[in-house]
Write a protein that holds these residues in place. Structure first.
Motif, PDB file in Angstrom:
ATOM      1  N   GLY A 161      -7.493   8.696   1.917  1.00  0.00           N
ATOM      2  CA  GLY A 161      -7.392   7.402   1.232  1.00  0.00           C
ATOM      3  C   GLY A 161      -6.941   7.573  -0.189  1.00  0.00           C
ATOM      4  N   GLY A 162      -7.353   6.658  -1.061  1.00  0.00           N
ATOM      5  CA  GLY A 162      -7.022   6.755  -2.471  1.00  0.00           C
ATOM      6  C   GLY A 162      -5.789   5.963  -2.803  1.00  0.00           C
ATOM      7  N   LEU A 202      -4.260  -2.738   0.839  1.00  0.00           N
ATOM      8  CA  LEU A 202      -2.998  -3.456   0.970  1.00  0.00           C
ATOM      9  C   LEU A 202      -2.100  -3.166  -0.219  1.00  0.00           C
ATOM     10  N   LYS A 203      -2.684  -3.020  -1.386  1.00  0.00           N
ATOM     11  CA  LYS A 203      -1.912  -2.669  -2.571  1.00  0.00           C
ATOM     12  C   LYS A 203      -1.301  -1.283  -2.399  1.00  0.00           C
ATOM     13  N   VAL A 204      -2.073  -0.349  -1.837  1.00  0.00           N
ATOM     14  CA  VAL A 204      -1.569   1.002  -1.618  1.00  0.00           C
ATOM     15  C   VAL A 204      -0.401   0.976  -0.636  1.00  0.00           C
ATOM     16  N   ALA A 264       5.403   1.400   0.540  1.00  0.00           N
ATOM     17  CA  ALA A 264       6.662   0.818   1.042  1.00  0.00           C
ATOM     18  C   ALA A 264       7.707   0.778  -0.063  1.00  0.00           C
ATOM     19  N   ASP A 265       7.310   0.400  -1.271  1.00  0.00           N
ATOM     20  CA  ASP A 265       8.246   0.404  -2.401  1.00  0.00           C
ATOM     21  C   ASP A 265       8.746   1.814  -2.691  1.00  0.00           C
ATOM     22  N   GLN A 266       7.854   2.772  -2.575  1.00  0.00           N
ATOM     23  CA  GLN A 266       8.265   4.155  -2.836  1.00  0.00           C
ATOM     24  C   GLN A 266       9.288   4.613  -1.814  1.00  0.00           C
TER      25      GLN A 266
END
Length: 1416
Positions: A616-617, A757-759, A764-766
């Motif tokens: 996680g993280g 969800l933020k992760v 996805a952006d990365q």
């Protein structure tokens, strides 16, 4: 055993007379069938059980179960069956003898003696006396002499214990003297051992000499002259044939050998033993027990040494608060070895002696028995000397540095029993390779031999089929790399080692580094000691590394890394993960590292990336960001192999882990100069629409310089391992995979639920950023033909690899542009260049584009459903996806800015006289850049002109004219679903391209395309589009909205621009007919009607933003804030909408201040920008003509108020093709005379004025009554926004529920006064009431101020209406003549937007259904 005896009794004894005896004999007979095999064992080699059976028989006779005579008779019968049976019987008798001898008077003993006595009748007397004890024989009566035992003792004493008498005087006086003289005489070449042996034998016989003492004297003589081995070895071998005796004599001499400190060579006795072992006179097994110390003692010493070093390593990790001396010595100082300790170890000294006489096999056998981890220095040096001679011929033939450099020749080994020299690479396998493995880390004692071995292995590697492939890897692992660690900073050796290592793939090298670091350094004490010292030093250095002392500290790091790079880089990377400000100084200090150290750094970096995994993280953990930044900087500045790191990223993507794309992103950014920054400025974004030179100079934050070499290295690493297209496809697939991959909620971190969800969004952006970066790099670094050859076809990407159209066309766009350019060049060469003109150039480009894109058009047709092509053509689809911003617009401002900047820089360089010739060179460089930029701009201008001409020719067939029943909404739906939205969120440049392309399609007067409807669909209800974006996509979507909104607001603010660019364009047609004729004035939207539509769009955007901000969902709030920040230049512009948004922003700030800090920061930033924009806000009356408020209230439930006057005529987009009779009726009504309209207008004018004034007063009172408290004001804002919400049929269930809840709250707040008065009074309640009364007084004061402001607004509206009436009396109108306008406004009541809006319902439903299609 007792169980078998009981079974014997039950099977045989009970029926012995009848059948037991015959069965027993039959049972025994089956074991004695084969005369050549012992009856004790079966055919399979197992015990047969015959001894147990005989034992049970005899035991039965002793215990009375059978008669003794019966037992004897059976024994007599079976003794003749096999020759070994009597011996087996006596073995059993011996066992019974031991069992019965305890009680001599017992009955069993008596029976035993009887049976043994009777055995003499059929078993030989000699066998009985041999097997049985003397006491038993006497008890039985076999020995009849009672003094036998006494005589036996006397004889034994005489044989073994009584000393014989010798003539000692005669022996000492002459015999040994003659023997010594004979053995130590001058030995000539003709002296033979046979003659000496005869003399020795004569002396022994004459003087009765002791043979063992003679042997001792012979060995003493051999010790004195060990070089005479050819004489003494055969002499000893023929004198004493028993090696055991020789070993005993040597053992006696070893036990009494004196140990001296001044030995320079092994003692002569050790040399004699080595020669005897080499010539196989004695065996190692015979002499080994006599050598000291014992193996157990040596093992304990080795264990003690290992424990001492481990304790030192453990103390290094202890943090003391008592000062620097608390941990003991700062560095482990190895105690100097005591010479006497080595010489007292006879096993090690014998090893050296064996190597001195080149007894390799005996040395290998002896050293393999010793419990030592590393070979001591003296045996190691001796072994290196032997290896020098062995590899000399091979080295001289194949590995000489230069023909004229002869070098120091080494003579071959003299001994005939020595290993043979190596003349080929295959010969190395016999002795040299095993010797090097046995030598291990001790190879560091002889660096010259190490150089020779490396060069030989390197030469072997260059052969066609490497004969020493596996052997070389073994030697590197076991000897060369550990030996390098024990060398004190030998950088030349490290470089030489890397010349061999670099010939192997990174998989082999990294495996060697892993064993070097993790295995060898943990089991060998000397390596552990070096590891501890290196760790101590690197800690000391890293505490002092900074930008100011890079040189001295970097040199220290380099010197420390020459020998033990694997041991120090782990700590350096650990420090970098913790303190990222060390990245710069550490990268600078790496220039002092050797090639081997840099390669090991690549391995250690990869190991750190694998070891830092956590469950996680965050999407970008700090340690990963630090390592990625370090990797990008280090790989750019230093020549480190990239293949392993890139393959690691690819493998992680295959495992559906996209975190490590951050590494690829940093590497491409640093090495190729291609940034993936989303926070790019507008100037940079404009520059990205230019050529490559403009992009490099003005498109990035850091100017692209000095990336040519690093970019070439990156390309070689990616392409050389076929990772270019693979990484692109994996990134594209992972972009969607990471969204659907399930992540476990990390409840232990204390983050709110759903934070993963933020992760996921950031991952996805990365993926998106890395894909764009890598694709841009591949397109720019490859030659066009090479790139096209490596890239799969478009259809293959879409169909086989399941890649979306945005990615497929992004990768193929450079290929398509290159194909078009190539075909244009072919056509230009084939044509007459003298008569070339712009028209011909355009014609060539158009035909080339058509020819190049035609296969692509055919390939995309089967990809999408056939219904799609009924609304948009495949040609339009391919054109949209194949073009870029470079093709549509020339960024003139960016070119001008960059040219001006370069001119200023050139002028400054010319003024600076201190630089001299350097200033002139800089000026020349700036001037050359200016010329290149101007030439690039000229080429782009020509290219844009050709593209625009081509689009103008093709646009007529982009949107097919469907049947009369079709709606133009479908075309817009397909456009948004398949083209605009996917490409808008791809990159920031694509977002601007989409906005520019829509404007281009509009400006080309494209048939069957409604710009107004397209903009209406873009701005109305953007809630779902916003909430479905990631953070990066929201920023790009906001940039797109800002660009489109900027175009719409430019037309809104400039009437001339509107009439010039929109008035008679097909995109602003309001009525579509089958004939596609729209020449009438009423078919187009007028300027004021367009302003009404803009007002509606602003309210729609406001409504969408309010819904997102009120949702409480992290993603919706974040995306709404990002979009609001992006559209800040053009939204909001209305003061009232700005106030609503500002209140929602303040609410978000209050709620998220201590919960989600990132939302709070975003909201705070936007709030400040919004306040700064406050003075430039517009009133609603300035934005558009405001209609009567009673009409607004009447239309609120069915249609947006912003459409006011022309919703039915302008935005409704009536489709007359679907209702021909209605169109005919309208045409008849429009043909009425203007006189009738004028009369009716005057007749209705007076009552309307009166109703208008009364309505104003009533609305004013309503406003005063409603604005009584903050809650009422909030409720009023909600109802105000409801007026611009969709009709009731199109509202969602959640919207209705929210409104009902808010309405009930307002009602209960107004109707709960009675219940409050009944409640029990208390001081706290009184304070609250007093505070509430104070708030109400403040609110009434604010209401009075607001009333005055509204009165002034009403007066302003009245003044504007008077001005409009004056304009009407002039006889001209924007939508036609004055009479026609009044007829349409006052007499066509059935079409008034404020009376009956039911005719809009089918259109709204259709629009909503299409919007849902887009969302799906």
């Amino acid at each position: 055993m007792m169980g078998s005896h009981a079974k014997f009794i039950s099977d045989y004894c009970k029926t012995w007379e009848k059948s037991g005896r015959e069965q027993f004999i039959k049972y025994v007979s089956q074991f004695v069938k084969d005369e050549d095999r012992s009856p004790l064992f079966s055919k399979s080699g197992k015990l047969s059980g015959l001894s147990q059976t005989v034992y049970d028989l005899l035991l039965s006779g002793l215990r009375g179960n059978l008669k003794k005579d019966a037992v004897l008779s059976v024994l007599r019968d079976i003794s003749v069956l096999h020759a070994d049976v009597p011996s087996i019987i006596l073995d059993v008798v011996c066992v019974l003898d031991a069992e019965t001898c305890a009680d001599v008077q017992s009955e069993e003993r008596t029976s035993f003696c009887y049976i043994v006595r009777e055995l003499e009748s059929f078993i030989s007397d000699k066998l009985l006396k041999e097997r049985l004890e003397i006491d038993t024989l006497q008890d039985v009566g076999t020995l009849k002499n009672k003094t036998f035992y006494t005589k036996f003792i006397k004889i034994k004493t005489k044989l073994y214990y009584k000393q014989r008498k010798f003539n000692l005087f005669r022996e000492e006086s002459e015999g040994y003297a003659k023997l010594i003289v004979e053995l130590n005489q001058e030995i000539g070449e003709n002296t033979e051992w046979k003659s000496i042996l005869e003399i020795i034998q004569s002396l022994i016989g004459c003087f009765n000499l002791d043979p063992n003492r003679v042997l001792d004297i012979i060995l003493e003589s051999f010790e004195a002259r060990p070089h005479l081995d050819k004489l003494f070895i055969p002499l000893i071998k023929n004198y004493m044939g028993d090696p055991q005796v020789i070993s005993e004599v040597l053992g006696f001499k070893l036990g009494n050998m004196e140990v001296l400190d001044n030995y320079k060579e092994p003692p002569p006795l050790m040399t004699v033993i080595a020669l005897l072992l080499q010539h196989q006179v004695i065996a190692l097994d015979d002499i080994y027990p006599w050598l000291r110390p014992d193996d157990t003692i040596m093992a304990k010493e080795a264990e003690k040494e290992l424990k001492t070093v481990q304790d030192y390593i453990r103390k290094l990790s202890i943090v003391s608060t008592k000062g620097p001396q608390a941990n003991g010595p700062t560095e482990f100082v190895e105690e100097k070895a005591d010479p006497q300790e080595y010489w007292s170890n006879q096993k090690l000294v014998l090893c050296e002696a064996l190597l001195k006489v080149t007894a390799w096999r005996e040395f290998a056998a002896l050293f393999a028995r010793l419990p030592t981890s590393v070979m001591p220095s003296r045996p190691a040096i001796a072994l290196c000397g032997m290896l020098h001679a062995l590899v000399e011929p091979l080295y001289r033939i194949n590995c000489r540095v230069a023909p004229k450099i002869i070098g120091k020749p080494i003579p071959p080994l003299k001994s005939s029993l020595a290993p043979s020299s190596c003349k080929s690479f295959e010969d190395m396998k016999e002795t040299v390779i095993p010797a090097l493995i046995l030598l291990g880390p001790s190879l560091h004692y002889d660096p010259i031999l190490m150089y020779k071995i490396i060069r030989i292995l390197r030469t072997s590697r260059s052969q066609k089929e490497d004969p020493l492939h596996h052997e070389a890897l073994t030697v590197l692992d076991a000897a060369i790399l550990p030996a390098l660690t024990l060398m004190d900073g030998n950088c030349c050796m490290a470089e030489e080692v890397y010349t061999l290592l670099k010939l192997y793939p990174y998989q082999c090298r990294y495996c060697l580094y892993s064993r070097w670091k993790n295995e060898a350094a943990e089991r060998i004490p000397s390596l552990i000691r070096v590891r501890g010292n290196s760790l101590q030093r690197i800690k000391h250095i890293m505490k002092r590394v900074s930008k100011e002392n890079i040189k001295p500290q970097g040199r220290l790091i380099g010197k420390l890394s020459h020998a033990a790079p694997t041991l120090i880089f782990d700590y350096m990377l650990l420090q970098i993960q913790t303190y990222d400000n060390l990245i710069g100084p550490v990268v600078e200090s790496l220039k002092y590292l050797t090639s081997l150290s840099l390669d090991v750094l690549g391995y250690c970096l990869l190991e750190a990336l694998c070891g830092g995994r956590g469950s996680g993280g965050a999407a970008h953990p700090p340690w990963l960001q630090a390592l990625a930044a370090f990797a990008g900087a280090a790989f750019k500045k230093h020549n480190i192999e990239l293949t392993a790191l890139l393959q690691f990223v690819a493998n992680r993507l295959k495992a559906q882990q996209s975190q490590d794309l951050l590494i690829l992103k940093e590497i491409v950014q640093k090495m190729a100069g291609i940034e993936a920054a989303e926070e790019i400025t507008s100037d940079q974004l404009d520059a990205m629409a230019g050529g490559e030179l403009l992009k490099g100079e003005a498109g990035y934050f850091s100017q692209v310089r000095n990336t040519k070499r690093s970019s070439a290295r990156l390309k070689e690493a990616i392409v050389g391992n076929n990772l270019d297209i693979a990484l692109c496809i994996l990134s594209a697939q992972q972009r969607h995979c990471c969204v659907w991959k399930e992540y476990k909620e990390d409840t232990s971190s204390g983050e709110p639920a759903g934070s993963q969800l933020k992760v996921v969004g950031r991952l996805a952006d990365q993926c998106q950023d890395a894909l764009v970066q890598l694709g841009t790099f591949l397109a720019s670094s490859h030659a066009p033909d090479e790139y096209a050859a490596r890239l799969p076809s478009l259809q293959e990407l879409l169909r086989d690899y399941h890649v979306d159209a945005d990615v497929a066309f992004f990768l193929h766009r450079p290929v398509l542009a290159q194909k078009i350019a190539a075909k244009v060049e072919i056509l230009r060469k084939s044509s007459d260049s003298k008569s070339d003109s712009p028209e011909k150039s355009i014609e060539r480009y158009t035909s080339a584009a058509k020819e190049a894109l035609e296969p692509v058009v055919h390939s995309v047709i089967p990809i999408l459903p056939s219904k799609v092509w009924e609304d948009i053509s495949p040609e339009f689809y391919v054109t949209f996806w194949s073009l870029s911003m470079y093709d549509l617009r020339v960024p003139e401002e960016s070119y001008d800015k960059e040219i001006d900047r370069l001119k200023n820089s050139a002028a400054n360089a010319a003024k600076d006289a201190s630089q001299g010739t350097k200033g002139k060179k800089e000026q020349e460089r700036f001037n050359a850049l200016i010329d290149k930029l101007q030439e690039e701009r000229r080429r782009q201008q020509e290219h844009v002109r050709r593209v625009r001409a081509r689009l103008a020719r093709e646009c007529a067939g982009w949107f097919p004219a469907r049947a009369a029943k079709s709606a133009k909404n479908e075309t817009v739906t397909r456009l948004m679903q398949l083209c605009l939205f996917p490409r808008t969120v791809f990159t920031a440049a694509d977002a601007l391209y989409c906005a520019e392309f829509v404007h281009t399609v509009h400006s080309l007067r494209t048939p069957n395309f409604s710009t107004l409807l397209c903009y209406d669909r873009l701005f109305c209800d953007i809630t779902y589009s916003v909430m479905s974006c990631t953070e990066g996509e929201a920023a790009r979507y906001g940039a797109f909205l800002c660009k489109v909104l900027g175009t719409a607001m430019r037309w809104h603010g400039d009437k001339d621009a509107f009439h010039r660019e929109c008035a008679h364009y097909p995109g602003f047609v309001t009525k579509y007919r089958v004939s596609n004729q729209f020449t009438e004035a009423n078919d187009h939207v007028g300027y004021e009607n367009y302003r009404h539509v803009c007002h509606k769009w602003h309210y729609k955007i406001t409504k969408a933003m309010v819904v997102c901000l009120d949702s409480g969902d992290y993603v919706q709030i974040r995306n709404a804030l990002i979009v609001l920040i992006r559209v800040m230049p053009h939204f909001p512009v209305l003061a009232k909408l700005a106030q609503i948004i500002e209140r929602k922003i303040e609410k978000v700030k209050d709620e998220e201040k201590n919960v989600r800090q990132d939302l709070y920061v975003l909201a705070t930033g936007y709030s400040g920008q919004l306040r700064n924009k406050g003075p430039t806000m517009m009133r609603e009356s300035d934005f558009h003509q405001v209609g009567d408020k009673h009409k607004v209230a009447g239309a609120a439930a069915a249609t947006p108020v912003a459409v006011a006057k022309d919703e039915s005529a302008g935005v409704k987009l009536e489709q007359e093709s679907s209702s021909p009779p209605q169109s005919v009726d309208v045409d008849k009504k429009e043909s009425r005379s203007s006189d009738r309209r004028r009369d009716e207008l005057e007749r209705d004018k007076e009552p309307k004025r009166e109703s208008r004034s009364s309505l104003k007063e009533r609305s004013k009172e309503e406003i005063r009554s409603k604005e009584r408290s903050p809650r009422e004001r909030s409720h009023r804002e909600e109802r105000y926004l409801e007026t611009v919400s969709p009709p009731h049929d199109h509202r969602t269930l959640t919207d209705d529920i929210d409104r009902d809840v808010k309405r009930r709250k307002v009602e209960t707040s107004g109707n709960g006064k009675g219940s409050k008065e009944i409640e029990e009074r208390s001081p706290e309640k009184e304070k609250r009431k007093a505070k509430l009364r104070g708030d109400e007084r403040k609110e009434r004061k604010m209401n009075r101020k607001r009333d005055r402001a509204e009165e002034s607004a009403i007066l302003e509206q009245k003044r504007r209406r008077d001005e409009q009436k004056a304009v009407i009396k002039m006889g001209t109108h924007q939508n036609g003549s004055q009479e026609d306008h009044h007829y349409e406004k006052y007499h066509k009541r059935e079409k008034s937007p404020f009376r009956d809006r039911s005719h809009e319902e089918p259109r709204d439903k259709h629009r909503r259904s299409n919007e849902s299609k887009i969302r799906r």
